[in-house]
Design an enzyme around this catalytic site. Structure first.
Site, short mmCIF file in Angstrom:
data_model
loop_
_atom_site.label_atom_id
_atom_site.label_comp_id
_atom_site.label_asym_id
_atom_site.label_seq_id
_atom_site.Cartn_x
_atom_site.Cartn_y
_atom_site.Cartn_z
N HIS A 117 -10.80 -5.26 35.94
CA HIS A 117 -12.20 -4.82 35.80
C HIS A 117 -12.90 -4.77 37.17
CE1 HIS A 117 -11.58 -5.61 31.53
NE2 HIS A 117 -12.76 -5.06 31.28
N GLU A 121 -17.70 -4.04 31.22
CA GLU A 121 -17.57 -3.49 29.86
C GLU A 121 -18.88 -2.86 29.40
OE1 GLU A 121 -14.95 -3.08 27.58
OE2 GLU A 121 -13.76 -3.55 29.35
N CYS A 152 -8.39 -9.14 38.73
CA CYS A 152 -8.68 -8.67 37.37
C CYS A 152 -8.97 -7.18 37.48
CB CYS A 152 -9.89 -9.42 36.83
SG CYS A 152 -10.56 -8.75 35.29
N CYS A 181 -3.53 -5.34 33.17
CA CYS A 181 -4.36 -6.52 32.95
C CYS A 181 -3.63 -7.72 33.52
CB CYS A 181 -4.57 -6.70 31.44
SG CYS A 181 -5.46 -8.20 31.00
N ASP A 205 -5.15 -2.40 28.38
CA ASP A 205 -5.92 -3.53 28.91
C ASP A 205 -6.78 -4.06 27.76
OD1 ASP A 205 -7.23 -5.34 30.71
OD2 ASP A 205 -8.86 -3.92 30.98
N SER A 206 -7.43 -5.19 28.00
CA SER A 206 -8.36 -5.73 27.00
C SER A 206 -9.50 -4.75 26.71
CB SER A 206 -8.96 -7.03 27.51
OG SER A 206 -9.70 -6.79 28.69
#
Ligand code: DGL
Length: 257
Positions: free
Chosen positions: A182, A148, A180, A70, A7-8
């Site tokens: 996250h 994050e 998403c 993602c 993932d990012s």
């Protein structure tokens, strides 16, 4: 066999958790492309370069399957990865289909990144499954930043979330898609804010089932489950947030790709 997941950043840990629950006996390698996080505002060409770099790094770790944990990267790169990689690729998309099945008000909300919401995959998804439903989309870059930072329920995250959710509540949406990876980390807070009348959809268990189908079809030998984490960012900076999101501290390797 080992399953590679990227993932990012650390959001894809929500996907990794679901895969570990489905396939507890398989090795897992997770790559957080932290040096390039967030993906949401990046052009498709750059996402494709990062996808090839991250997937090839995972393949160099001997993974038998690559999971793009993602929605943004999946939207931009799945066809390319499937054409280029020597292993199967599993990706994800916002859970519009289950949301349409769940809604009673015929109004659903989708929280995702700009990249996901403006991509051709998303418009095709809406056209195919939600033609007779009102779909309110909200691009939520600030939620990626909060996760994050490991802030899952502090005052700043609450304020950001309140702003994003207000228009959905005003529109009478009764089903919200977490588009998403996250965002499942914010599910407890989202549920608290929207109340029990609103269904919150997280597709990670369904995607993990797809990973299980692909992995078992390969009939690869099971081995002792090992779990590795790596980042293209600064491991010392990522480690505390990894511990917070994953629930226990793990060493995190430096990935160069
Ligand atoms: N976790 C990602 C997704 O599912 C991307 C978030 C970002 O880096 O902007 O879309």
């Amino acid at each position: 066999m080992t399953i590679g997941v990227y993932d990012s950043g650390l959001g894809g840990l929500s996907m990794l958790r679901a895969i570990q629950a489905q396939l507890p006996n398989y090795g897992l390698v997770y790559l957080a492309d932290t040096a390039f996080c967030p993906y949401g505002p990046r052009p498709v060409g750059e996402l494709r370069q990062r996808a090839l770099a991250c997937a090839n790094w995972l393949i160099a770790q001997d993974v038998g399957v690559v999971v793009v944990a993602c929605n943004t990267a999946s939207s931009a790169t799945l066809e390319l990865l499937r054409a280029e990689l020597p292993v199967p690729v599993v990706g994800m998309e916002p859970g519009v289909k289950p949301a349409v099945a769940a809604t009673r008000t015929r109004r659903i909300g989708v929280l995702a990144t700009d990249g996901t919401l403006t991509g051709a995959r998303f418009s095709s998804l809406v056209k195919r499954f939600a033609a007779d439903v009102v779909v309110h989309t909200i691009s939520c870059p600030r939620l990626v930043t909060q996760v994050e930072a490991g802030d899952l329920d502090g005052p700043a995250t609450r304020n950001v979330l309140r702003d994003y959710l207000a228009p959905l509540q005003e529109q009478g949406v009764d089903t919200i898609v977490l588009g998403c990876t996250h965002f499942p980390f914010l599910s407890p807070l989202i549920n608290e804010m929207v109340g029990p009348g609103v269904t919150v959809i997280d597709t990670s268990p369904a995607v993990a089932q797809q990973v299980a189908r692909v992995v078992t079809a390969l009939e690869a030998e099971r081995k002792v489950a090992a779990l590795r984490f790596a980042t293209t960012g600064v491991p010392e900076q990522v480690a505390p947030v990894l511990a917070r999101l994953w629930g226990s501290a793990y060493p995190i390797e430096q990935a160069i790709c």
